[in-house]
Design a protein around this motif. Structure first.
Motif, PDB file in Angstrom:
ATOM      1  N   ALA A 141     -13.029 -43.346  -4.834  1.00  0.00           N
ATOM      2  CA  ALA A 141     -11.910 -42.501  -4.421  1.00  0.00           C
ATOM      3  C   ALA A 141     -11.219 -41.842  -5.615  1.00  0.00           C
ATOM      4  O   ALA A 141     -10.479 -40.866  -5.461  1.00  0.00           O
ATOM      5  N   ASP A 142     -11.431 -42.372  -6.798  1.00  0.00           N
ATOM      6  CA  ASP A 142     -10.795 -41.816  -8.010  1.00  0.00           C
ATOM      7  C   ASP A 142     -11.539 -42.383  -9.215  1.00  0.00           C
ATOM      8  O   ASP A 142     -11.263 -43.483  -9.674  1.00  0.00           O
ATOM      9  N   SER A 143     -12.463 -41.587  -9.726  1.00  0.00           N
ATOM     10  CA  SER A 143     -13.394 -42.132 -10.726  1.00  0.00           C
ATOM     11  C   SER A 143     -12.725 -42.424 -12.077  1.00  0.00           C
ATOM     12  O   SER A 143     -13.341 -42.987 -12.968  1.00  0.00           O
ATOM     13  N   THR A 144     -11.436 -42.056 -12.231  1.00  0.00           N
ATOM     14  CA  THR A 144     -10.752 -42.432 -13.482  1.00  0.00           C
ATOM     15  C   THR A 144     -10.288 -43.892 -13.417  1.00  0.00           C
ATOM     16  O   THR A 144      -9.838 -44.449 -14.402  1.00  0.00           O
ATOM     17  N   LYS A 145     -10.406 -44.493 -12.231  1.00  0.00           N
ATOM     18  CA  LYS A 145      -9.986 -45.887 -12.069  1.00  0.00           C
ATOM     19  C   LYS A 145     -11.212 -46.801 -11.924  1.00  0.00           C
ATOM     20  O   LYS A 145     -12.251 -46.379 -11.407  1.00  0.00           O
ATOM     21  N   ALA A 146     -11.067 -48.038 -12.375  1.00  0.00           N
ATOM     22  CA  ALA A 146     -12.159 -49.013 -12.251  1.00  0.00           C
ATOM     23  C   ALA A 146     -11.865 -49.968 -11.094  1.00  0.00           C
ATOM     24  O   ALA A 146     -10.700 -50.286 -10.834  1.00  0.00           O
ATOM     25  N   LEU A 147     -12.906 -50.423 -10.431  1.00  0.00           N
ATOM     26  CA  LEU A 147     -12.753 -51.377  -9.314  1.00  0.00           C
ATOM     27  C   LEU A 147     -12.579 -52.789  -9.868  1.00  0.00           C
ATOM     28  O   LEU A 147     -13.410 -53.673  -9.662  1.00  0.00           O
TER      29      LEU A 147
END
Lengths: 431, 431
Positions: free
Chosen positions: A336-342
């Motif tokens: 949903a937001d590739s600047t964030k990591a899961l």
């Protein structure tokens, strides 16, 4: 016939004559009676030695017996609600095994360096004893949790071949002419093992040559690291919170006496029940900003930030989806937001900071290669790790919990150095 | 609503529709039906995919699906006594998660180097899987044994400050400008800890930079080391034999399937029951001499000697009272014959050699000092250890068991390298 027993089992020997083998913990004497506090590692009992109960020589010796001398006391187990532990021993025989030299640790205040230099003796003290019993119970609970859930223990290697993430915090050793490094985490190995066993964990010492000299850092510390195939970030958080709840509730149940001795406020631990709050990095960052804290969006949280965030909740808080940039290369980006990591960090309450870090791993072969290049890491060292994405790659996730931080939190200790039997820090590898 | 389950739990879902997430282990196809063997780490199940049960595209894909591809199969759990495990899945949905590249490990014979280079994948094979499940069970049983007996887990440090017994077999690392060595045994620390807790054990990796390249040697191996205060050699042997019996009997009970897969002759393990024979070094030496073996009285036993001795018994044999000269400085001499040490080695049956070594420790301060001098060891490094004899010294004893040797014996393996997930030998630190 001697009836040898441990103090922990004394209640089973009410009104019997037993022998306890231990050490002199403390002594009070009147002219006619010695009250010897004897410890045997499982408990402490008051041994009452009357002048008429033993021969004169023994009675005189008891009067002078230095602290920590070893002795065997034989006597009748007498129930007495006033006695610590509810029982005392009415002694008719004392056998002195060894008369100790003047014991260096006395009831007066000692400096930390002095106590740490005498760590091998300090372990005999009531507080240290309690901490290490809780440590043992935490480790047992942690293993039981994963064993009961069908995880397979897969020990990760300590010697690792390549300095994957730079050598600055790695301990290095000569390995028959080549170089080996001491592991910082078993995670990469657990990812491979999860594809063989579905659910795995490793538990062993890990090493960081960090120059940080804080109350939260050890160079050698123990980590438990579960990893699960077919698991995403949410599933990972579910297991992490269940795990923490399980450990805390078991310690509350099994270690009442130790927690009391440590003067731990157990009401705070009782609140550690699922569900734990789950907030995103963005939400946490906003909390810090609203509170006027000096925090730069995009950075990792510092210790004061973590303390502020955790202070807003009465149980551990799970902070997920940090900026990918501050996290390791193997983290899967949020679709949903590739600047964030899961990813997720679990912050313990009461300012104890991060006790768990984990997340969902990048399972796409091409994307992982890209990440390895981006981070300027040596591709060759990761060939085997890439195999996990070549042969039946699946979504997978896991986390690591540092045992010592969990012990510090659950015992309510200020400094991590008391959470491990023989702590190793930047300035200490002794005794 | 998907009803996800692990194969290990499949019998609880008879006649229900479930989803299993796993990897393709093997496949047989007729024109109309695919028999997919799916493994998920907890077991293997046959998934029957009929041409009419799924859409054409899926059916075609299944035909070509390479080994170790990951997939989810949904279908009805059908009891069938002919199927491996007693159940099969009548599939109505197949979701292919990842199509594997050509899997390097095929049913044909591979060389050991090849398999070890692919250890991270080899773990998925049936035999390796079984070995590591037994390893886990042995470790769990070992911990349970000591936990139930009231031992306290006291982790020994990995970094040790002094090269007490020469540096030739020690791994060394730079420790912030000074030197540290990786532990070879936690024993000295356990002796100190036993004085605090009465009964303790440590369990962790230990390290030997031995140049030996034999099937019995690893550079990194795991040891469990109990130590007991107020315990002599006989008491130590009592605990050692009870410990071994407990582990073996639990594995026989809990790991039937794995032992079967390993084609282990369990009748030999069933005989591992107390009491074990106890013979002195002198008796063992006489056995070797009578058999005409080339053994020099006074030496330690070599591997062929150990094999011969253990072959004379149907269960582990305890050999005690070796010549003091071949044993470590901390061993207590036998009061009846001071040229002998109060030590014991436990030799496993079937030629598996020493699995336990231990003994009673020197508890006399002056005699220990003498020994340290005799062995030319640096007194300063032992000051803390001498404290154990300064402050309430007591008779104490303990032993160490190498986990990998126990796994090799119980699983019936020729080589120790398969007993640990990621073995480290003189020629291998990869993957």
């Amino acid at each position: 016939m001697k009836n040898e027993t441990y103090i922990a089992d004394i209640s089973q020997h009410k009104d019997q004559v037993v022998t306890v083998s231990g050490w002199l913990y403390n002594r009070r004497s009147s002219g006619k009676v010695h009250f010897l506090l004897v410890r045997d590692g499982t408990g402490i009992i008051q041994a009452v030695v009357g002048k008429k109960d033993v021969d004169e020589e023994t009675f005189e010796k008891c009067k002078e017996l230095p602290q920590e001398s070893s002795l065997k006391v034989t006597g009748l187990v007498h129930e007495d609600h006033r006695a610590p532990g509810g029982f005392e021993l009415h002694v008719n025989k004392v056998e002195i095994v060894h008369i100790a030299q003047d014991y260096p640790i006395t009831p007066k205040e000692h400096g930390t360096t002095f106590l740490m230099d005498h760590r091998h003796l300090w372990l005999r003290s009531s507080k240290q004893h309690a901490i290490l019993r809780v440590r043992h119970a935490i480790i047992r609970a942690a293993r039981d949790f994963f064993d009961k859930k069908g995880f397979t223990l897969v020990d990760a290697p300590i010697f690792t071949p390549a300095a994957c993430e730079g050598t600055s915090t790695l301990f290095e050793t000569d390995y028959f002419g080549s170089k080996a490094y001491l592991t910082q985490s078993g995670q990469l190995y657990m990812e491979a093992a999860a594809m063989a066993f579905g659910k795995v964990y490793c538990f062993g010492p890990t090493f960081r040559a960090e120059k940080s000299k804080t109350r939260r850092h050890l160079t050698e510390f123990w980590m438990i690291e579960p990893e699960m195939a077919y698991c995403d970030l949410d599933g990972n958080m579910d297991i992490a919170e269940e795990f923490i709840e399980y450990i805390v509730q078991r310690i509350l149940e099994e270690n009442k006496e130790e927690l009391k001795r440590l003067e731990r406020d157990t009401s705070k631990l009782e609140k550690v029940q699922r569900p734990f709050p789950r907030i995103s990095y963005d939400e946490a960052a906003k909390m810090l900003k609203d509170a006027g804290l000096d925090f730069v969006y995009g950075d990792d949280f510092g210790a004061p930030d973590e303390t502020y965030i955790s202070d807003q909740f009465d149980r551990p808080v799970m902070v997920h989806r940090y900026p990918a940039e501050v996290k390791a290369f193997y983290m899967k980006p949020d679709p949903a937001d590739s600047t964030k990591a899961l990813c997720v960090d679990v912050l313990a309450p009461e300012g104890y900071g991060e006790i768990i870090g984990g997340g969902q791993r990048e399972d796409d072969y091409d994307k992982l290669i890209e990440k390895i290049k981006e981070h300027d890491l040596p591709m060759e060292a990761f060939e085997w790790y890439l195999d996990v994405r070549r042969y039946g790659s699946v979504p997978h996730a896991g986390f690591g919990m540092g045992i010592e931080r969990a012990v510090a939190w659950i015992c309510g200790l200020k400094h991590i150095r008391e959470t491990i039997p023989f702590p190793r820090t930047i300035s200490r590898i002794q005794p």
